[in-house]
Design an enzyme around this catalytic site. Structure first.
Site, short mmCIF file in Angstrom:
data_model
loop_
_atom_site.label_atom_id
_atom_site.label_comp_id
_atom_site.label_asym_id
_atom_site.label_seq_id
_atom_site.Cartn_x
_atom_site.Cartn_y
_atom_site.Cartn_z
CE1 TYR A 243 -38.34 20.72 21.55
CE2 TYR A 243 -39.67 19.24 22.89
CZ TYR A 243 -39.08 20.48 22.69
OH TYR A 243 -39.22 21.47 23.63
CB SER A 244 -38.95 13.08 22.48
OG SER A 244 -38.93 12.21 21.37
#
Ligand SMILES: NC(=O)c1ccc[n+]([C@@H]2O[C@H](COP(=O)([O-])OP(=O)(O)OC[C@H]3O[C@@H](n4cnc5c(N)ncnc54)[C@H](OP(=O)(O)O)[C@@H]3O)[C@@H](O)[C@H]2O)c1
Length: 245
Positions: A159-160
């Protein structure tokens, strides 16, 4: 001569080299391809010294002419290809310098050319030979980083991570897997995207300390190529099984 033939792109080092070795050990005649003749010859020599069946061919996946030449050269000696592994890939964003607002234009273009156009170009050239195999396979080496589901899941380790060119190139490659699989649904050819894991190679500086060896990754690729569980609209798999698109 072995009956089963596999073509591996970018087979001169890393996952491609290990994949060529794994297929050869599994009884395939391996077509080792790469851009540089000495590197191709080194891998072919290594395999032949181990008593394995290997041939070398020059291929720059970004060149239409190079892919056509590969087809013509192979067609002189072989009437089919059982497995095409589209492995050649790059991650220039990992070492690109300079300030960008979002994406480095040069690195983005280069990445899409190699990681997305490259497989399409090679598929376009070699598909006639793959279609002649009793149960042809096209294996596109992708990554979970290209999964749109993972990119949008706050619980995901990915996600990051924002690596625009690389992620877009592999998401597009996954789309090609689906589209190609559908277009070949009424043939014996099946198409799969494979994530080999986070593998210790020269792809990017961060990969140097990755937990998976190229040899372990190659077993994931080989298993995917030989798995009977590939649907007619493509599959996306890794070491632990299916991956969300
Ligand atoms: N390492 C990882 O953690 C990881 C994870 C997921 C997916 N992958 C994917 O796995 C594949 C292999 O990566 P790797 O980690 O083994 O990287 P690598 O060690 O850097 O090897 C890349 C290979 O691709 C070749 N290549 C690059 N551009 C080419 C071109 N235009 N034509 C033909 N060959 C070309 C290179 O040959 P040259 O010597 O000619 O440059 C080299 O043999 C890539 O598609 C990558 O995206 C890697």
């Amino acid at each position: 001569m072995s009956d089963k033939i596999v073509v591996v792109t970018g087979a001169t080092r890393g996952i491609g080299r290990a994949t060529a070795t794994a297929f050869a050990r599994a009884g395939y005649r391996v077509i080792v391809t790469g851009r540089r003749a000495p590197a191709v010859e080194a891998v072919v020599g290594e395999l032949r010294s181990a008593g394995l069946a290997a041939e070398g061919e020059i291929l720059d996946v970004c060149s239409v002419d190079s892919a056509r030449c590969l087809h013509d050269s192979l067609a002189e000696r072989h009437d089919h290809i059982d497995v095409l592994v589209n492995n050649a890939g790059i991650l220039p964003e990992a070492t690109a310098t300079g300030t960008v607002n979002f994406a480095h234009p040069g690195a983005f273009t280069e990445t899409l050319m190699t990681n997305t156009f490259g497989p399409v170009n090679v598929i376009e050239a070699l598909l006639p030979l793959v279609r002649r195999a009793p149960a042809g396979r096209i294996v596109n080496i992708s990554t979970e980083m290209g999964s749109l589901t993972e990119q949008r899941n706050p619980e995901s380790a990915y996600y990051s991570m924002v690596v625009p060119g690389y992620q877009a190139s592999k998401a597009a490659l996954n789309s090609i897997t689906v589209g190609l699989a559908k277009s070949l649904a009424d043939t014996a050819v099946r198409v799969t995207s494979v994530c080999p894991g986070f593998v210790a190679t020269e792809l990017a500086p961060a990969a140097a300390d990755a937990p998976t060896t190229p040899e372990q990754a190659a077993q994931v690729v080989l298993a995917a190529a030989e798995s009977p569980e590939v649907s007619t609209d493509g599959s996306f798999v890794g070491a632990q099984g299916a991956i969300a698109w």
